[in-house]
Design a protein around this motif. Structure first.
Motif, PDB file in Angstrom:
ATOM      1  N   ASP A 118      51.245  56.611  38.855  1.00  0.00           N
ATOM      2  CA  ASP A 118      51.616  55.632  37.836  1.00  0.00           C
ATOM      3  C   ASP A 118      50.685  54.427  37.933  1.00  0.00           C
ATOM      4  OD1 ASP A 118      53.761  57.231  37.027  1.00  0.00           O
ATOM      5  OD2 ASP A 118      54.999  56.444  38.664  1.00  0.00           O
ATOM      6  N   TRP A 119      49.740  54.360  37.028  1.00  0.00           N
ATOM      7  CA  TRP A 119      48.765  53.286  37.081  1.00  0.00           C
ATOM      8  C   TRP A 119      48.402  52.831  35.673  1.00  0.00           C
ATOM      9  CZ3 TRP A 119      43.625  54.308  35.314  1.00  0.00           C
ATOM     10  CH2 TRP A 119      43.357  55.644  35.029  1.00  0.00           C
ATOM     11  N   VAL A 120      47.840  51.624  35.622  1.00  0.00           N
ATOM     12  CA  VAL A 120      47.495  50.981  34.350  1.00  0.00           C
ATOM     13  C   VAL A 120      46.091  50.414  34.460  1.00  0.00           C
ATOM     14  CG1 VAL A 120      48.072  49.106  32.746  1.00  0.00           C
ATOM     15  CG2 VAL A 120      49.900  50.386  33.885  1.00  0.00           C
ATOM     16  N   CYS A 121      45.321  50.566  33.393  1.00  0.00           N
ATOM     17  CA  CYS A 121      44.003  49.938  33.316  1.00  0.00           C
ATOM     18  C   CYS A 121      44.079  48.834  32.269  1.00  0.00           C
ATOM     19  CB  CYS A 121      42.942  50.961  32.937  1.00  0.00           C
ATOM     20  SG  CYS A 121      41.250  50.312  33.019  1.00  0.00           S
ATOM     21  N   ALA A 122      43.474  47.686  32.577  1.00  0.00           N
ATOM     22  CA  ALA A 122      43.563  46.529  31.683  1.00  0.00           C
ATOM     23  C   ALA A 122      42.194  45.897  31.502  1.00  0.00           C
ATOM     24  CB  ALA A 122      44.541  45.499  32.235  1.00  0.00           C
ATOM     25  N   VAL A 123      41.980  45.330  30.323  1.00  0.00           N
ATOM     26  CA  VAL A 123      40.767  44.553  30.060  1.00  0.00           C
ATOM     27  C   VAL A 123      41.170  43.226  29.427  1.00  0.00           C
ATOM     28  CG1 VAL A 123      39.214  46.520  29.822  1.00  0.00           C
ATOM     29  CG2 VAL A 123      40.411  45.656  27.805  1.00  0.00           C
ATOM     30  N   LEU A 151      42.828  47.144  37.662  1.00  0.00           N
ATOM     31  CA  LEU A 151      43.631  48.332  37.948  1.00  0.00           C
ATOM     32  C   LEU A 151      44.981  47.841  38.469  1.00  0.00           C
ATOM     33  CD1 LEU A 151      43.981  51.417  38.373  1.00  0.00           C
ATOM     34  CD2 LEU A 151      43.009  51.092  40.661  1.00  0.00           C
ATOM     35  N   MET A 152      46.077  48.285  37.833  1.00  0.00           N
ATOM     36  CA  MET A 152      47.408  47.815  38.204  1.00  0.00           C
ATOM     37  C   MET A 152      48.361  49.000  38.351  1.00  0.00           C
ATOM     38  SD  MET A 152      47.806  44.496  35.670  1.00  0.00           S
ATOM     39  CE  MET A 152      47.753  45.480  34.176  1.00  0.00           C
ATOM     40  N   ASP A 153      49.509  48.732  38.996  1.00  0.00           N
ATOM     41  CA  ASP A 153      50.561  49.742  38.995  1.00  0.00           C
ATOM     42  C   ASP A 153      51.497  49.469  37.824  1.00  0.00           C
ATOM     43  OD1 ASP A 153      52.246  47.666  39.738  1.00  0.00           O
ATOM     44  OD2 ASP A 153      52.370  48.271  41.836  1.00  0.00           O
ATOM     45  N   MET A 154      52.495  50.302  37.626  1.00  0.00           N
ATOM     46  CA  MET A 154      53.364  50.191  36.466  1.00  0.00           C
ATOM     47  C   MET A 154      54.241  48.942  36.500  1.00  0.00           C
ATOM     48  SD  MET A 154      52.504  52.632  34.506  1.00  0.00           S
ATOM     49  CE  MET A 154      53.815  52.693  33.274  1.00  0.00           C
ATOM     50  N   ALA A 155      54.398  48.338  37.690  1.00  0.00           N
ATOM     51  CA  ALA A 155      55.169  47.100  37.802  1.00  0.00           C
ATOM     52  C   ALA A 155      54.340  45.879  37.456  1.00  0.00           C
ATOM     53  CB  ALA A 155      55.735  46.967  39.218  1.00  0.00           C
ATOM     54  N   TYR A 207      40.981  37.948  23.976  1.00  0.00           N
ATOM     55  CA  TYR A 207      41.627  39.232  23.693  1.00  0.00           C
ATOM     56  C   TYR A 207      41.996  39.882  25.019  1.00  0.00           C
ATOM     57  CZ  TYR A 207      42.327  44.019  22.011  1.00  0.00           C
ATOM     58  OH  TYR A 207      42.861  45.246  21.719  1.00  0.00           O
ATOM     59  N   GLY A 208      43.104  40.604  25.018  1.00  0.00           N
ATOM     60  CA  GLY A 208      43.489  41.350  26.203  1.00  0.00           C
ATOM     61  C   GLY A 208      44.443  42.474  25.850  1.00  0.00           C
ATOM     62  N   THR A 209      44.298  43.594  26.543  1.00  0.00           N
ATOM     63  CA  THR A 209      45.216  44.709  26.335  1.00  0.00           C
ATOM     64  C   THR A 209      45.209  45.598  27.562  1.00  0.00           C
ATOM     65  OG1 THR A 209      45.908  46.430  24.768  1.00  0.00           O
ATOM     66  CG2 THR A 209      43.561  46.315  25.292  1.00  0.00           C
ATOM     67  N   THR A 210      46.169  46.521  27.615  1.00  0.00           N
ATOM     68  CA  THR A 210      46.268  47.471  28.722  1.00  0.00           C
ATOM     69  C   THR A 210      46.615  48.844  28.160  1.00  0.00           C
ATOM     70  OG1 THR A 210      48.650  47.262  29.119  1.00  0.00           O
ATOM     71  CG2 THR A 210      47.233  45.599  30.136  1.00  0.00           C
ATOM     72  N   THR A 211      46.386  49.858  28.962  1.00  0.00           N
ATOM     73  CA  THR A 211      46.778  51.207  28.556  1.00  0.00           C
ATOM     74  C   THR A 211      48.289  51.314  28.387  1.00  0.00           C
ATOM     75  OG1 THR A 211      46.770  51.838  30.903  1.00  0.00           O
ATOM     76  CG2 THR A 211      44.779  52.326  29.619  1.00  0.00           C
ATOM     77  N   LYS A 212      49.054  50.539  29.126  1.00  0.00           N
ATOM     78  CA  LYS A 212      50.515  50.552  28.993  1.00  0.00           C
ATOM     79  C   LYS A 212      50.937  49.943  27.672  1.00  0.00           C
ATOM     80  CE  LYS A 212      54.736  49.037  31.382  1.00  0.00           C
ATOM     81  NZ  LYS A 212      55.271  48.308  32.555  1.00  0.00           N
TER      82      LYS A 212
END
Length: 416
Positions: free
Chosen positions: A312-317, A368-372, A328-333
């Motif tokens: 369970d991981w998230v990528c963000a820019v 790189l983040m976790d789902m929390a 601007y900012g967004t994440t895969t979540k």
């Protein structure tokens, strides 16, 4: 500012030592009274062999984390404290706004403190009387000017102290972080005053944690770390280096805090073993490094990995402008993308359709983040891109200005 402008401040090989006592109670101090052993004290070097020259007309920002020595250096420049070694030479009238309420007596009224503080800064009584109305008007606390300042709020302190400092016609203005105490409207007024000082060719040295102010106001930034000069020059480069230092500190503090609270070793490993290797941003159909034009599709490719594997991981820019404002900012979540197991390096592509960036440089941060939402790895300013400037407008948003002349407008006549 020309290179041949006179030097108004010269700091030559300056070091400053403070003694930190280790006997924390009155009993311990009585027991250790008269003892000079190093067991009972510790030397803290706030500045170490600092040498800088500041020329007339420069706006210099001193930046660094808490305890880096920037406020100490400002006080040394202002003559508030003496260096342990080295020398400082100054030229011209210096006005220093270094601490909240410095130079104010709590039992005196605001009016009396204006005269007291102005005299400390070098004004005669006659000069202060001539400028008194302007000082009070700038401070905006005319209703409280005859009230004892011990009843002032912190914001009122700052208003009056700054108003006095900027009306002494200083050649060099020293400003510490105290401006952050004032409200937003007063901060804008202070920044406008600083800009007018810049136009008049005055020298300004400021300490601030607002990196956007550094990039906006300063033409030179000095980054201090543990009392030493790390970067002295372009504000953007100094800010970038400072963010790198802050990121290393954040990661170290996160690991230390996790260890104190007994976080399992495998969980700490998960944090340490995440990586953001790289990020690349360019307009589709254009080569990397080319400007990103309004209407282009912007592709941001981020390469991430995890040594021990994570499900369970998230990528963000996030995209910032040169002032540090988030554009601007967004994440895969956020966009609802379910990502597969991450172990070996994997590329994540963000395609931003039909972008409309105004002219200037933009910085891309990848995480790189976790789902929390906990950050496993951050790569600040991983890449950057430029958008072309437009002759018809300024700003971070592209919008074609189209004007039409519909003829004269008859204004209404009001008769009272």
């Amino acid at each position: 500012m020309e290179e041949d402008a006179p030097v108004v401040v010269r700091v030559d090989d300056v070091s400053k030592r403070f003694i930190i006592r280790k006997d924390n109670s009155l009993k311990e101090r009585l027991v250790t009274l008269g003892r000079t052993g190093r067991r009972h004290r510790e030397d803290f070097w706030a500045l170490k062999d600092v040498s800088i020259e500041i020329r007339a007309g420069q706006t210099v920002a001193l930046i660094g984390h808490n305890g880096s020595g920037k406020s100490t250096l400002l006080k040394v420049i202002g003559g508030i404290i003496d260096p342990s070694s080295g020398s400082v030479a100054r030229r011209g009238r210096i006005a220093a706004l270094l601490e909240l309420g410095a130079g104010f007596h709590p039992d005196l009224t605001g009016r009396e403190n204006v005269f007291l503080n102005a005299s400390i800064l070098g004004l005669s009584r006659e000069e202060t009387e001539e400028r008194f109305d302007d000082i009070v008007a700038f401070s905006g606390i005319v209703d409280f000017i005859d009230t004892q300042v011990k009843f002032y709020s912190s914001g009122m302190y700052v208003r009056l102290a700054f108003a006095v400092a900027v009306h002494t016609d200083p050649d060099v203005l020293l400003v510490d972080e105290v401006l952050a105490v004032g409200d937003e409207a007063f901060q804008r007024k202070c920044l406008d005053k600083i800009r007018s000082f810049q136009q008049e060719g005055r020298t300004i040295v400021l300490v601030t944690h607002s990196l956007s102010q550094v990039q906006e106001l300063a033409d030179r930034a000095i980054l201090l770390n543990h009392g030493e000069v790390v970067v002295d020059g372009d504000p953007n480069k100094a800010v970038s280096a400072f963010r790198d230092i802050l990121e290393v500190r954040r990661q170290n503090e996160a690991e230390a805090q996790a260890a104190v609270h007994g976080v399992a070793t495998d969980e700490l490993s998960r944090v340490r073993d995440g990586h953001v290797h790289s990020a690349v941003a360019h307009a589709v159909g254009r080569e990397p490094g080319e400007e990103v034009h309004p209407g282009d599709d912007l592709l941001i490719s981020v390469v991430v990995s995890h040594d021990t594997g994570i499900d369970d991981w998230v990528c963000a820019v996030q995209i910032d402008n040169t002032l540090g404002a988030v554009v601007y900012g967004t994440t895969t979540k956020r966009v609802g993308i379910a990502l597969p197991h991450l172990a070996a390096p994997r590329r994540v592509d963000f395609l931003l359709k039909n972008v409309a960036f105004g002219g200037g440089k933009y910085f891309v941060h990848a995480s790189l983040m976790d789902m929390a939402g906990r950050h496993l790895f951050d790569l600040p300013q991983a890449t950057n891109f430029d958008a072309p400037s437009h002759p018809d407008y300024v700003g971070i948003v592209h919008a074609e200005p189209v004007l039409s002349d519909a003829g004269e407008v008859a204004l209404p006549v009001v008769v009272s």
